[in-house]
Scaffold this active site. Structure first.
Site, PDB file in Angstrom:
ATOM      1  N   CYS A 103       0.447   3.462   3.008  1.00 35.92           N
ATOM      2  CA  CYS A 103       0.819   2.971   4.362  1.00 35.92           C
ATOM      3  C   CYS A 103       2.389   3.140   4.350  1.00 35.92           C
ATOM      4  CB  CYS A 103       0.753   1.468   4.460  1.00 35.92           C
ATOM      5  SG  CYS A 103      -1.127   0.942   4.313  1.00 35.92           S
TER       6      CYS A 103
ATOM      7  N   CYS B 123       0.880  -1.054   0.105  1.00 32.74           N
ATOM      8  CA  CYS B 123      -0.151   0.005   0.070  1.00 32.74           C
ATOM      9  C   CYS B 123       0.817   1.336   0.114  1.00 32.74           C
ATOM     10  CB  CYS B 123      -0.942   0.058   1.266  1.00 32.74           C
ATOM     11  SG  CYS B 123      -2.031   1.702   1.565  1.00 32.74           S
TER      12      CYS B 123
END
Length: 297
Positions: free
Chosen positions: A63, A60
């Site tokens: 993230c 991600c």
């Protein structure tokens, strides 16, 4: 004298440098330990104390951008009395289902087992003020029905674990065993079918054992059944007897009619036949009628 002094200072400097290195390594390790990692087997630790938990995935991009900020925030955890943790949803699918993670990254605040979802800005200052100023009190906690320790979320966790297990089996069959993708689907389809049949039979057996039918569980069921059959047999015999009685009554009525005819013919015979001759004629007529009835049948 100067050379010995110089060697002493050099040795002293090397010792100081080693000391600084040891302090730096210990400090770095302490900082790394300040960011804890929660797993499926240890998640119940977060039910006590105060926690800030980040759910992320390595692939991600958002993230990845948050990781540096989250590590800096974790360095303040010990000073603030807050446990800072992270969860890799790719490695812990059960926690992903238990907390219903639908977007990444997702951050939860937990205080003595009461969970709240963090919706603020993702900077270190915002995280610190959220905890220090107790801004989490203004957020409505998650209902106990959807809490991670509820029965519903336990079921969701098991479902996510099962899905991950099936995915790993599929990858193993296609990558290592060389089974085509459609073959893997066929195998899982047959496994689902047979497991459903087995589960259905098991549920039927359990239902019959736990809730037996009153019809067959009664102690005098077979006795009642036998009595009912005997009553039906007696009723059938009575019906047959009544039918036989009606046939006999019909025959008696026919005999009476024949006798009445014979009497009338005897009284009104113009030829003046004797009684014996008239009786023979009547009997012959009756036998002829019986033969005609036999021929018709």
């Amino acid at each position: 004298m100067s050379s010995s002094m110089f060697s002493f200072i050099k040795r002293r400097s090397s010792w100081i440098l080693c000391l600084f290195l040891v302090i730096h390594v210990s400090t770095s390790s302490a900082k790394l330990d300040s960011l804890r990692e929660v797993t499926d087997s240890s998640w119940e630790e977060i039910l006590s104390g105060e926690w800030m938990i980040e759910f992320y995935a390595p692939w991600c991009p958002a993230c990845q951008q948050l990781q540096t900020v989250w590590k800096d925030f974790a360095d303040w955890g010990d000073d603030m009395g807050v446990n800072i943790a992270k969860v890799d949803v790719t490695e812990q699918p059960g926690l992903s289902g238990r907390f219903i993670i639908t977007s990444l990254p997702t951050i939860y605040h937990c205080k003595d087992g009461v969970f709240r979802k963090y919706q603020g800005a993702r900077t270190k200052e915002d995280f610190l003020s959220f905890v220090d100023e107790q801004k989490w009190k203004s957020i409505e906690p998650i209902s106990s029905w959807f809490g991670p320790s509820s029965v519903l979320m336990n079921s969701m966790s098991a479902l996510f674990k099962l899905s991950m297990f099936i995915r790993r089996c599929h990858n193993y069959m296609t990558d290592h065993l060389g089974i085509p993708v459609w073959g893997s689907y066929v195998i899982f389809g047959l496994a689902t079918l047979f497991s459903g049949l087995a589960l259905g039979l098991l549920l039927v057996f359990i239902a019959d054992f736990a809730f037996p039918s009153r019809r067959f569980s009664s102690s005098d069921y077979y006795q009642k059944k036998q009595t009912l059959e005997q009553a039906r047999l007696i009723q059938r015999q009575e019906d047959e007897h009544e039918a036989d009685g009606e046939e006999e009554e019909d025959e008696d009525e026919e005999d009476e009619e024949q006798d009445e005819v014979w009497r009338r013919r005897r009284r009104g015979s113009p030829e003046g036949l004797p009684d014996e001759a008239l009786r023979k004629r009547v009997v012959g007529t009756r036998e002829q009628q019986d033969d005609e009835e036999d021929d018709d049948s």
